[in-house]
Write a protein that holds these residues in place. Structure first.
Motif, PDB file in Angstrom:
ATOM      1  N   LEU A 192       0.839  -1.317   0.169  1.00 46.14           N
ATOM      2  CA  LEU A 192      -0.124  -0.025   0.188  1.00 46.14           C
ATOM      3  C   LEU A 192       0.864   1.281  -0.205  1.00 46.14           C
ATOM      4  O   LEU A 192       0.749   2.193  -0.722  1.00 46.14           O
ATOM      5  CB  LEU A 192      -0.937   0.159   1.134  1.00 46.14           C
ATOM      6  CG  LEU A 192      -2.018  -1.149   1.196  1.00 46.14           C
ATOM      7  CD1 LEU A 192      -2.912  -1.086   2.483  1.00 46.14           C
ATOM      8  CD2 LEU A 192      -3.143  -0.848   0.048  1.00 46.14           C
ATOM      9  N   ALA A 193       1.982   1.250   0.739  1.00 41.02           N
ATOM     10  CA  ALA A 193       2.748   2.196   0.787  1.00 41.02           C
ATOM     11  C   ALA A 193       3.311   2.831  -0.432  1.00 41.02           C
ATOM     12  O   ALA A 193       3.408   3.815  -0.804  1.00 41.02           O
ATOM     13  CB  ALA A 193       4.079   2.021   1.802  1.00 41.02           C
ATOM     14  N   ALA A 194       3.732   1.776  -1.316  1.00 40.35           N
ATOM     15  CA  ALA A 194       4.299   1.885  -2.649  1.00 40.35           C
ATOM     16  C   ALA A 194       3.482   2.397  -3.756  1.00 40.35           C
ATOM     17  O   ALA A 194       3.634   2.869  -4.573  1.00 40.35           O
ATOM     18  CB  ALA A 194       5.046   0.660  -2.821  1.00 40.35           C
ATOM     19  N   GLY A 195       2.267   1.567  -3.474  1.00 40.30           N
ATOM     20  CA  GLY A 195       1.184   1.562  -4.759  1.00 40.30           C
ATOM     21  C   GLY A 195       0.110   2.910  -4.623  1.00 40.30           C
ATOM     22  O   GLY A 195      -0.296   3.314  -5.851  1.00 40.30           O
ATOM     23  N   GLN A 196      -0.067   3.361  -3.340  1.00 36.70           N
ATOM     24  CA  GLN A 196      -1.112   4.292  -3.236  1.00 36.70           C
ATOM     25  C   GLN A 196      -0.788   5.659  -2.947  1.00 36.70           C
ATOM     26  O   GLN A 196      -1.657   6.730  -3.227  1.00 36.70           O
ATOM     27  CB  GLN A 196      -2.102   3.833  -2.014  1.00 36.70           C
ATOM     28  CG  GLN A 196      -2.831   2.654  -2.125  1.00 36.70           C
ATOM     29  CD  GLN A 196      -3.851   2.715  -3.432  1.00 36.70           C
ATOM     30  OE1 GLN A 196      -4.616   3.832  -3.267  1.00 36.70           O
ATOM     31  NE2 GLN A 196      -3.886   1.687  -4.115  1.00 36.70           N
ATOM     32  N   PHE A 197       0.591   5.972  -2.650  1.00 33.86           N
ATOM     33  CA  PHE A 197       1.084   7.186  -2.111  1.00 33.86           C
ATOM     34  C   PHE A 197       2.487   7.647  -3.245  1.00 33.86           C
ATOM     35  O   PHE A 197       3.344   6.950  -3.389  1.00 33.86           O
ATOM     36  CB  PHE A 197       1.480   7.249  -0.694  1.00 33.86           C
ATOM     37  CG  PHE A 197       0.088   6.748   0.091  1.00 33.86           C
ATOM     38  CD1 PHE A 197      -0.989   7.514   0.495  1.00 33.86           C
ATOM     39  CD2 PHE A 197       0.268   5.601   0.506  1.00 33.86           C
ATOM     40  CE1 PHE A 197      -1.987   7.316   1.289  1.00 33.86           C
ATOM     41  CE2 PHE A 197      -0.616   4.870   1.344  1.00 33.86           C
ATOM     42  CZ  PHE A 197      -1.861   5.879   1.681  1.00 33.86           C
ATOM     43  N   ASN A 198       2.432   8.928  -3.420  1.00 34.76           N
ATOM     44  CA  ASN A 198       3.761   9.437  -4.014  1.00 34.76           C
ATOM     45  C   ASN A 198       4.411  10.539  -3.099  1.00 34.76           C
ATOM     46  O   ASN A 198       5.409  11.244  -3.633  1.00 34.76           O
ATOM     47  CB  ASN A 198       3.259   9.931  -5.431  1.00 34.76           C
ATOM     48  CG  ASN A 198       2.342  11.228  -5.432  1.00 34.76           C
ATOM     49  OD1 ASN A 198       1.762  11.568  -4.234  1.00 34.76           O
ATOM     50  ND2 ASN A 198       2.133  11.914  -6.364  1.00 34.76           N
ATOM     51  N   SER A 199       4.137  10.476  -1.826  1.00 37.11           N
ATOM     52  CA  SER A 199       4.900  11.368  -1.096  1.00 37.11           C
ATOM     53  C   SER A 199       5.013  10.515   0.347  1.00 37.11           C
ATOM     54  O   SER A 199       4.232   9.901   0.734  1.00 37.11           O
ATOM     55  CB  SER A 199       4.379  12.700  -0.726  1.00 37.11           C
ATOM     56  OG  SER A 199       4.978  13.500   0.185  1.00 37.11           O
ATOM     57  N   VAL A 200       6.139  10.663   1.105  1.00 35.84           N
ATOM     58  CA  VAL A 200       6.496  10.046   2.229  1.00 35.84           C
ATOM     59  C   VAL A 200       6.940  10.887   3.191  1.00 35.84           C
ATOM     60  O   VAL A 200       7.840  11.748   3.226  1.00 35.84           O
ATOM     61  CB  VAL A 200       7.205   8.886   2.073  1.00 35.84           C
ATOM     62  CG1 VAL A 200       7.765   8.223   3.243  1.00 35.84           C
ATOM     63  CG2 VAL A 200       6.680   7.738   1.331  1.00 35.84           C
ATOM     64  N   THR A 201       6.310  10.740   4.602  1.00 38.25           N
ATOM     65  CA  THR A 201       6.939  11.353   5.741  1.00 38.25           C
ATOM     66  C   THR A 201       7.488  10.339   6.609  1.00 38.25           C
ATOM     67  O   THR A 201       6.792   9.434   7.023  1.00 38.25           O
ATOM     68  CB  THR A 201       6.153  12.423   6.310  1.00 38.25           C
ATOM     69  OG1 THR A 201       5.485  13.315   5.465  1.00 38.25           O
ATOM     70  CG2 THR A 201       6.442  13.051   7.576  1.00 38.25           C
ATOM     71  N   PRO A 202       8.739  10.426   7.249  1.00 41.44           N
ATOM     72  CA  PRO A 202       9.174   9.411   8.083  1.00 41.44           C
ATOM     73  C   PRO A 202       8.389   9.874   9.403  1.00 41.44           C
ATOM     74  O   PRO A 202       8.359  10.879   9.972  1.00 41.44           O
ATOM     75  CB  PRO A 202      10.571   9.929   8.287  1.00 41.44           C
ATOM     76  CG  PRO A 202      10.654  11.211   7.799  1.00 41.44           C
ATOM     77  CD  PRO A 202       9.776  11.447   6.778  1.00 41.44           C
ATOM     78  N   GLU A 203       7.844   8.895   9.825  1.00 43.66           N
ATOM     79  CA  GLU A 203       7.237   8.745  11.227  1.00 43.66           C
ATOM     80  C   GLU A 203       8.073   9.042  12.443  1.00 43.66           C
ATOM     81  O   GLU A 203       7.649   9.635  13.218  1.00 43.66           O
ATOM     82  CB  GLU A 203       6.202   7.563  11.437  1.00 43.66           C
ATOM     83  CG  GLU A 203       5.254   7.855  12.553  1.00 43.66           C
ATOM     84  CD  GLU A 203       4.018   6.755  12.584  1.00 43.66           C
ATOM     85  OE1 GLU A 203       3.591   6.600  13.793  1.00 43.66           O
ATOM     86  OE2 GLU A 203       3.970   5.907  11.815  1.00 43.66           O
TER      87      GLU A 203
END
Length: 357
Positions: free
Chosen positions: A69-80
């Motif tokens: 899901l992280a790779a396929g659904q989103f195009n921006s990431v914030t480190p938690e």
């Protein structure tokens, strides 16, 4: 200015349904059986602005529903967690980059923007900082070294930073943090200037909570931002965390807050979005009625964001992939279901209403 990522990516795996009971790999199927919708269409592909998620590297197992899901659904990431000072800077002369670098690698592999969170905060500090007994000049050197070492390490990988996080109290005064006590109010300006010196291409944000529901705090933050810009401080954006619920705030409050923030002309990031359905900590189940209220709230919030000028849309970031990953359960010790996917990583109405806007 850093390059703007395209609104679509190639190479992601669209088959995102857990079929462990059948002995099949997670990516072998295309539809969520019995779910309200499937996940063949990426969420980020529905919008002209980035749609992000907060991730933890220790959950990114290849083939896991979390990773898919992280790779396929989103195009921006914030480190938690991985970019916070106690994770990156455990000793005065020691930096530990492995977990943060792994997250940066994940973003690079999947063509995702990386938004750094956070350089300066009053929490998540290593013990050596909380016990530091230096002079004001030594505290200043500590602040500068931490910010610039981190920014230089990730230069070209991190396109934007939450430079200072949660520096204001509910009454609009500056929070009495370790930074304020040792450096005075000027630490905020210094933090932004130091970050800009280390990476002139990165966009720099101030990030805080309750700005949507506390007009006193919001006015104080917006006034401070205006003053900083007038002084030529490189502040480019404002992060509204938006940890909200189906009960609070009212839609009218959300509208008022977004309109006020829009007037700054800054880039706006809905930076830590989740929508709790059990804010009163009651014995509740995620019934269809509650999940629909959650979806309706989120639809309204995203609709507000779509009304912003494109130049001010830094993106919307959800604070976790699925309900079991939410900080709310561990922090508040309550059952809640605040994210787009359920405990089995199946799509919820909140996801479906956004993937079919």
């Amino acid at each position: 200015m850093p390059p703007v990522l395209p609104s679509s990516r190639s190479g992601f795996r669209p088959c995102l349904v857990l079929l462990a009971c059948l002995g099949l790999p997670f990516s072998a199927c295309r539809k969520a059986p019995g779910g309200p919708c499937d996940t063949r269409a990426s969420l980020y592909g529905q919008y002209p602005f980035p749609v992000g998620v907060a991730l933890r590297t220790n959950k990114l197992y290849p083939g896991s529903p979390y990773q898919e899901l992280a790779a396929g659904q989103f195009n921006s990431v914030t480190p938690e967690y991985e970019f916070k000072p106690d994770a990156l800077h455990p000793a005065p002369a020691a930096y530990e980059w492995a977990a943060a670098d792994a997250l940066a690698d994940f973003c690079r592999q999947h063509n995702q923007r990386l938004h750094g969170h956070t350089l300066i905060w009053h929490q998540a500090l290593p013990r050596w900082i909380t016990e530091f007994a230096g002079s004001q000049a030594e505290w200043d050197a500590l602040l500068k070294d931490h910010i610039q070492t981190v920014c230089r390490h990730f230069r070209g990988q991190v396109s934007s930073w939450d430079v200072v996080n949660e520096a204001f109290e509910a009454d609009g005064t500056l929070r009495s943090t370790i930074w304020l006590r040792h450096l005075g109010s000027g630490y905020l300006e210094k933090a932004f200037r130091y970050a800009h010196e280390a990476d002139p291409d990165a966009l720099l944000f101030y990030n805080d909570y309750d700005l949507e529901s506390n007009p006193v705090k919001r006015r104080a933050v917006l006034s401070w931002l205006q003053a900083m810009r007038q002084r030529g401080v490189p502040v480019h954006g404002l992060g509204l965390q938006l940890h909200i619920s189906i009960r609070h705030p009212e839609n009218s409050q959300l509208t008022e807050a977004v309109q006020a923030a829009r007037q700054t002309g800054l880039r706006l990031h809905f930076s830590e979005v989740d929508v709790a359905i059990n804010p009163l900590n009651q014995a509740v189940e995620p019934t269809p009625e509650l999940l629909q209220r959650q979806a309706d709230k989120l639809r309204f919030l995203v609709g507000l964001y779509q009304q912003l000028p494109r130049a001010q849309q830094h993106g919307i970031t959800f604070w976790g992939v699925a309900d079991p990953d939410s900080w709310i359960r561990s922090y508040f010790h309550r059952a809640d279901y605040p994210l787009l996917f359920d405990d089995n990583y199946q799509p919820k109405p909140a996801y479906c209403t956004l993937v079919r806007p």
